[in-house]
Design a protein around this motif. Sequence first.
Motif, short mmCIF file in Angstrom:
data_model
loop_
_atom_site.label_atom_id
_atom_site.label_comp_id
_atom_site.label_asym_id
_atom_site.label_seq_id
_atom_site.Cartn_x
_atom_site.Cartn_y
_atom_site.Cartn_z
N THR A 127 0.86 -1.18 0.00
CA THR A 127 0.00 0.00 0.00
C THR A 127 0.91 1.23 0.00
O THR A 127 2.13 1.11 -0.02
CB THR A 127 -0.91 0.03 1.25
N HIS A 133 0.15 1.46 11.00
CA HIS A 133 -0.05 0.83 9.70
C HIS A 133 0.72 -0.47 9.56
O HIS A 133 0.19 -1.47 9.05
CB HIS A 133 0.35 1.80 8.57
N ASP A 147 -1.36 -3.90 9.24
CA ASP A 147 -1.26 -4.54 7.93
C ASP A 147 -0.65 -5.93 8.02
O ASP A 147 -1.03 -6.84 7.27
CB ASP A 147 -0.46 -3.66 6.96
#
Length: 193
Positions: free
Chosen positions: A10, A65, A69
Amino acid sequence: MRQAHNVRETKETKLEVGLSLDGSGKSDVQTGIGFFDHMLDLMAFHSGYDLMVKADGDLDVDDHHTVEDIGILMGKLFSQAIGDKRGIQRYGSFRMPMDETLAAVDLDISGRPYLVFLAEFSRDMVGGLSTEMVEEFLRAFAFNAGITLHVEILHGKNDHHKIEAIFKALGRALAQASAITSDRIVSSKGVLE
């Protein structure tokens, strides 16, 4: 072998994760967050799963994150590796004592994701890991793996011990639940979705 491997990229993270449910507890974890690496190493060791995690995340922002993730991708790989769940024990429970701390993890590889998290921390961080991210990792993992997961700190004072006991107990409960004990699907419905 029940195993899976994938990458996820991402704008916030680049991840590569490999998971083998029929391993020997070997791990190669590099997230950039030392304490989190240690927790995933312990989870792998106590589950008997082989785990490889390579992460390049936006740690200059914070650890959110990267940790979340990794939970998402590990959960998806677990779901892929466990397959149709034929023969697994399905349920796992483990109480892990660690000095003054006692953690309980109970789970059902049911295909119905849920998280109950009953733990409080007195510190914001342990090493480079935000304590609030323990719950976020578990939620991401459970929801993407299709696991009903209950985690509770029954007592304890030291946040390091609490978190470590959770990850060790999670590994043990996963090992128990994913163990092949028959050739049938353990559901009165005949299917675990």
